[in-house]
Structures are given as C-alpha cells and as structure tokens.
Design an enzyme around this catalytic site. Structure first.
Site, PDB file in Angstrom:
ATOM      1  N   TYR A 176      -5.643   4.469 -21.556  1.00 12.30           N
ATOM      2  CA  TYR A 176      -5.982   4.145 -20.500  1.00 12.30           C
ATOM      3  C   TYR A 176      -5.450   5.257 -19.237  1.00 12.30           C
ATOM      4  O   TYR A 176      -4.152   5.398 -19.358  1.00 12.30           O
ATOM      5  CB  TYR A 176      -5.866   2.717 -19.935  1.00 12.30           C
ATOM      6  CG  TYR A 176      -6.258   2.482 -18.374  1.00 12.30           C
ATOM      7  CD1 TYR A 176      -7.578   1.922 -18.629  1.00 12.30           C
ATOM      8  CD2 TYR A 176      -5.437   2.378 -17.305  1.00 12.30           C
ATOM      9  CE1 TYR A 176      -8.234   1.691 -17.120  1.00 12.30           C
ATOM     10  CE2 TYR A 176      -5.971   2.246 -16.195  1.00 12.30           C
ATOM     11  CZ  TYR A 176      -7.421   1.861 -16.115  1.00 12.30           C
ATOM     12  OH  TYR A 176      -8.011   1.625 -15.041  1.00 12.30           O
ATOM     13  N   GLU A 221       0.836  -1.321  -0.069  1.00  8.75           N
ATOM     14  CA  GLU A 221       0.112   0.072   0.022  1.00  8.75           C
ATOM     15  C   GLU A 221       0.809   1.252   0.084  1.00  8.75           C
ATOM     16  O   GLU A 221       2.000   1.196   0.275  1.00  8.75           O
ATOM     17  CB  GLU A 221      -0.995  -0.067   0.975  1.00  8.75           C
ATOM     18  CG  GLU A 221      -1.708  -1.088   1.276  1.00  8.75           C
ATOM     19  CD  GLU A 221      -3.002  -1.286   0.382  1.00  8.75           C
ATOM     20  OE1 GLU A 221      -3.350  -0.143  -0.007  1.00  8.75           O
ATOM     21  OE2 GLU A 221      -3.657  -2.211   0.085  1.00  8.75           O
ATOM     22  N   GLU A 225      -1.051  -1.869 -10.232  1.00  7.10           N
ATOM     23  CA  GLU A 225      -1.748  -2.479 -11.358  1.00  7.10           C
ATOM     24  C   GLU A 225      -2.628  -1.913 -12.161  1.00  7.10           C
ATOM     25  O   GLU A 225      -2.745  -2.261 -13.333  1.00  7.10           O
ATOM     26  CB  GLU A 225      -2.693  -3.653 -10.611  1.00  7.10           C
ATOM     27  CG  GLU A 225      -4.115  -3.156 -10.286  1.00  7.10           C
ATOM     28  CD  GLU A 225      -3.899  -2.300  -8.891  1.00  7.10           C
ATOM     29  OE1 GLU A 225      -4.771  -1.724  -8.525  1.00  7.10           O
ATOM     30  OE2 GLU A 225      -2.917  -2.417  -8.261  1.00  7.10           O
ATOM     31  N   LYS A 226      -2.867  -0.581 -11.852  1.00  6.89           N
ATOM     32  CA  LYS A 226      -3.416   0.398 -12.753  1.00  6.89           C
ATOM     33  C   LYS A 226      -2.604   0.654 -14.130  1.00  6.89           C
ATOM     34  O   LYS A 226      -3.137   0.806 -15.456  1.00  6.89           O
ATOM     35  CB  LYS A 226      -3.781   1.659 -12.069  1.00  6.89           C
ATOM     36  CG  LYS A 226      -4.498   1.571 -10.879  1.00  6.89           C
ATOM     37  CD  LYS A 226      -4.556   2.895 -10.258  1.00  6.89           C
ATOM     38  CE  LYS A 226      -5.473   2.834  -8.742  1.00  6.89           C
ATOM     39  NZ  LYS A 226      -4.834   1.959  -7.972  1.00  6.89           N
ATOM     40  N   VAL A 248     -11.080   3.042 -15.259  1.00  5.77           N
ATOM     41  CA  VAL A 248     -11.732   2.168 -14.392  1.00  5.77           C
ATOM     42  C   VAL A 248     -11.496   2.494 -12.750  1.00  5.77           C
ATOM     43  O   VAL A 248     -10.300   2.434 -12.507  1.00  5.77           O
ATOM     44  CB  VAL A 248     -11.293   0.525 -14.489  1.00  5.77           C
ATOM     45  CG1 VAL A 248     -11.938  -0.120 -13.314  1.00  5.77           C
ATOM     46  CG2 VAL A 248     -11.475   0.243 -16.012  1.00  5.77           C
ATOM     47  N   ASN A 266      -4.076   6.514  -6.978  1.00 12.42           N
ATOM     48  CA  ASN A 266      -4.717   7.247  -5.955  1.00 12.42           C
ATOM     49  C   ASN A 266      -4.039   8.208  -5.109  1.00 12.42           C
ATOM     50  O   ASN A 266      -4.561   8.971  -4.482  1.00 12.42           O
ATOM     51  CB  ASN A 266      -5.658   6.214  -5.176  1.00 12.42           C
ATOM     52  CG  ASN A 266      -5.090   5.288  -4.459  1.00 12.42           C
ATOM     53  OD1 ASN A 266      -3.589   5.581  -4.042  1.00 12.42           O
ATOM     54  ND2 ASN A 266      -5.456   3.969  -4.084  1.00 12.42           N
TER      55      ASN A 266
END
Length: 342
Positions: free
Chosen positions: A225, A122, A239-240, A176, A230
């Site tokens: 994309y 994280e 993974e984005k 997404v 964040n």
C-alpha cells in the site's frame, strides 16, 4: 476503701488508648499500601477539561461522566459546558475552528493561571493563522513527539491471541487518494512509479471511491500500500500508514518523515521506505522481485502485535488529564507558529 469508679475508669481509658493505637496503625498501613507499588491507589482529585468547541462539527457528542474511564482515566472529566470556564482545570481549543473563525477565544473571561491547550492533528502545510496565537497557549496537543500531550494517529500493542488470517494477495499495490494535485511530492513519485509497477488507485481522485467498510477489505488483497503523506513534516505519520496499510494487513511503502521516525513506532522490517532507493524504478524492481519468504518477514510483527488506532477525539482530550500533573503551569508558547512550522 476503694472508689468503685476507679476500675471502670481505668478500663475505659485502656480501651480508648488501645482503640487509638489500632486506628493509628490502620491509617499507617493504608498509607503504606497507597504508597507502595501495586498497593491501594490514593484517590486522585477529579480533573475537569473543558472542550471549547468539538473538532469539525457544530454538535458536540454526549460526554457521560465516565467518558475517560474507558480510556483508563477515571479521575478525568470532559465537558463542553462553557459555563464551567471559571472552574475548569484546563481548556482545550481545536485549531481548525480558530483558523476558520467559527470559534473565538474567550480571552476577556480567562481565569488567571488556567492552562489553555492548543490541539491539532493537521500538518503545518494545512495549518494557518498561528501568528495571531502567540503568547496564549500553555500546552500543545498533537502528533508531534515533542508535544506536551503526544497523541499519535496509532500505535502497536501486544495482542493475546493469534493474528487474524489475511486474504490471498491478488494485487501488487494499492493507493487510496482523494486530494490529488500534481504539485504534491507524492503525486510526482506516483507518476515515476506507475510505469514500472502496477498500482490500483482508489478514491475520489480516480473516481473509484471506497465506502468506509470497503476500504480495509479491498486494500488487504494487495501486497503493498502506498502510504504517501500529503506533506512531509516532523513526526507526521497519519492514518494512511496506521489504518490503510498496517491495520489492513498489507506492507506500507512510505513517503513521509525519515526512516528513523517510523522506527520509533514500529519494527524496522515492517515497512518499505522510499528513501532507501535511488529511484522509483529501483523501488519498483525491489517490490516486484520480493519472494514470499521475504514478503512474509514484513508481516512478522502481526504474530505478537496489533494496531491500535487512536482516532477518537474523546481519547485524545482525556490524555490531557494523564499529563496534567506533570506539565509546567507557567509555560507559554510565545511563538506557536515558529514552533509548529519549524
């Protein structure tokens, strides 16, 4: 008169001497082969890594004895058997369970000199409670390149055959997102970008969820994309970028660490970085005006490389064994919070 035992005795001594010489020669050759590059590897002692609690679940997966063999580390053993605490070579603790108090550190039972590993994927923005963990952990496992056990979310590696074909690109840009909050920098940038660029938004935030098997085929139909993290932190590329964009076969438009950080992982022409533009309007004009030749150059890496997603916690924990012989035993993170939040 000759002693009848002298002949056989001499022959026996000669045979024993020759056999000893042959044995010594064989041992010497084995040592050479084991020491030389490409020779027979010298067997390594088994390293046992105790996973104190499995990330994000109360039920640990099955961990066969050859779990780490599939990741190229046959000398590594993962276990969740807490009765092995006294005999484990290292113990790893995932931070989320410590943060939420679902698990506690066995400080009173800790064997002297046993390395403890703090693990988290994280960002610092979503990591709390580090202040009470100072002076406990010897090593860190995370996505940061300066971690003791560096475990990125993905990487590019050579592939033997041609790249799989991509579907026709029928959309301009996709995003997404589930955690959609106006205070986030990525949401503010999206608000600035949307008037100038057609962006189709999927996920719980827009009430257009995608099933796990639907995500990549859906995103693959778009030219770009929005790989917007964040939160913005050192080396934080998730993974984005790796899965949602690169693995899908679309060009990522990235908001995250500086361009140089991305270029440490992928070719410089494999992505579009928002920092390269003075405004969202200028970025949108660049994306809209890109011709087919220029667009194809952003996907040229697919001719020789493929995405390897590193999302399995078993592989991440096995990586501890690869680094184990090279890490200092006397190292301690006295200020873990200061290091991670820097």
């Amino acid at each position: 008169m000759k002693n009848p035992g002298h002949g056989p005795t001499r022959r026996l001594r000669a045979w024993v001497g020759a056999a000893g010489a042959i044995l010594l020669m064989a041992l010497w050759l084995l040592w050479l082969l084991g020491s030389a590059p490409g020779g027979v590897p010298v067997p390594q002692p088994k390293i046992t890594v105790l996973v104190w609690h499995w990330p994000f679940t109360d039920r640990s997966p099955e961990l066969p004895g050859d779990t780490c063999t599939r990741y190229g580390m046959p000398y590594c053993r993962l276990t969740t058997d807490r009765s092995l605490l006294a005999r484990a070579d290292a113990v790893v603790f995932h931070h989320r369970e410590l943060q939420t108090q679902r698990s506690r550190l066995p400080l009173a039972q800790r064997p002297r000199g046993q390395p403890w590993v703090w693990a988290s994927m994280e960002s610092p923005s979503h990591t709390h409670g580090l202040g009470r963990l100072g002076g406990i952990f010897n090593w860190v496992l995370s996505y940061r390149r300066d971690s003791d056990i560096f475990t990125p979310y993905g990487r590019l590696e050579p592939h033997p055959g041609p790249a799989p074909p991509l579907p026709v690109k029928s959309g301009m840009a996709a995003w997404v997102v589930s955690n959609f909050q106006e205070r986030q920098q990525r949401v503010r940038l999206y608000r600035q970008l949307a008037p100038h660029l057609q962006v189709d938004v999927f996920g719980r935030a827009n009430r257009r969820p995608l099933c796990a098997a639907c995500l990549l085929p859906t995103v693959a139909r778009y030219r770009f994309y929005l790989a917007f993290e964040n939160s913005l932190h050192q080396d934080y590329i998730t993974e984005k970028f790796w899965r949602n964009a690169l693995a899908a076969g679309t060009v990522p438009v990235v908001l995250g660490p500086p361009r140089a950080t991305y270029e440490a992982f992928v070719p410089p022409g494999a992505f579009v970085h928002v920092d390269d533009f003075r405004s969202a309007r200028e970025l949108a004009a660049f994306l809209r005006g890109m011709n087919e030749s220029r667009y194809g150059s952003f996907l040229a890496w697919r001719d020789r490389l493929q995405v390897r997603l590193l999302s399995d916690w078993r592989e991440r924990f096995c990586a501890i064994c690869a680094r184990y012989p090279h890490l200092p035993r006397d190292q301690v993170y006295e200020d873990l919070e200061g290091w991670f939040q820097a």
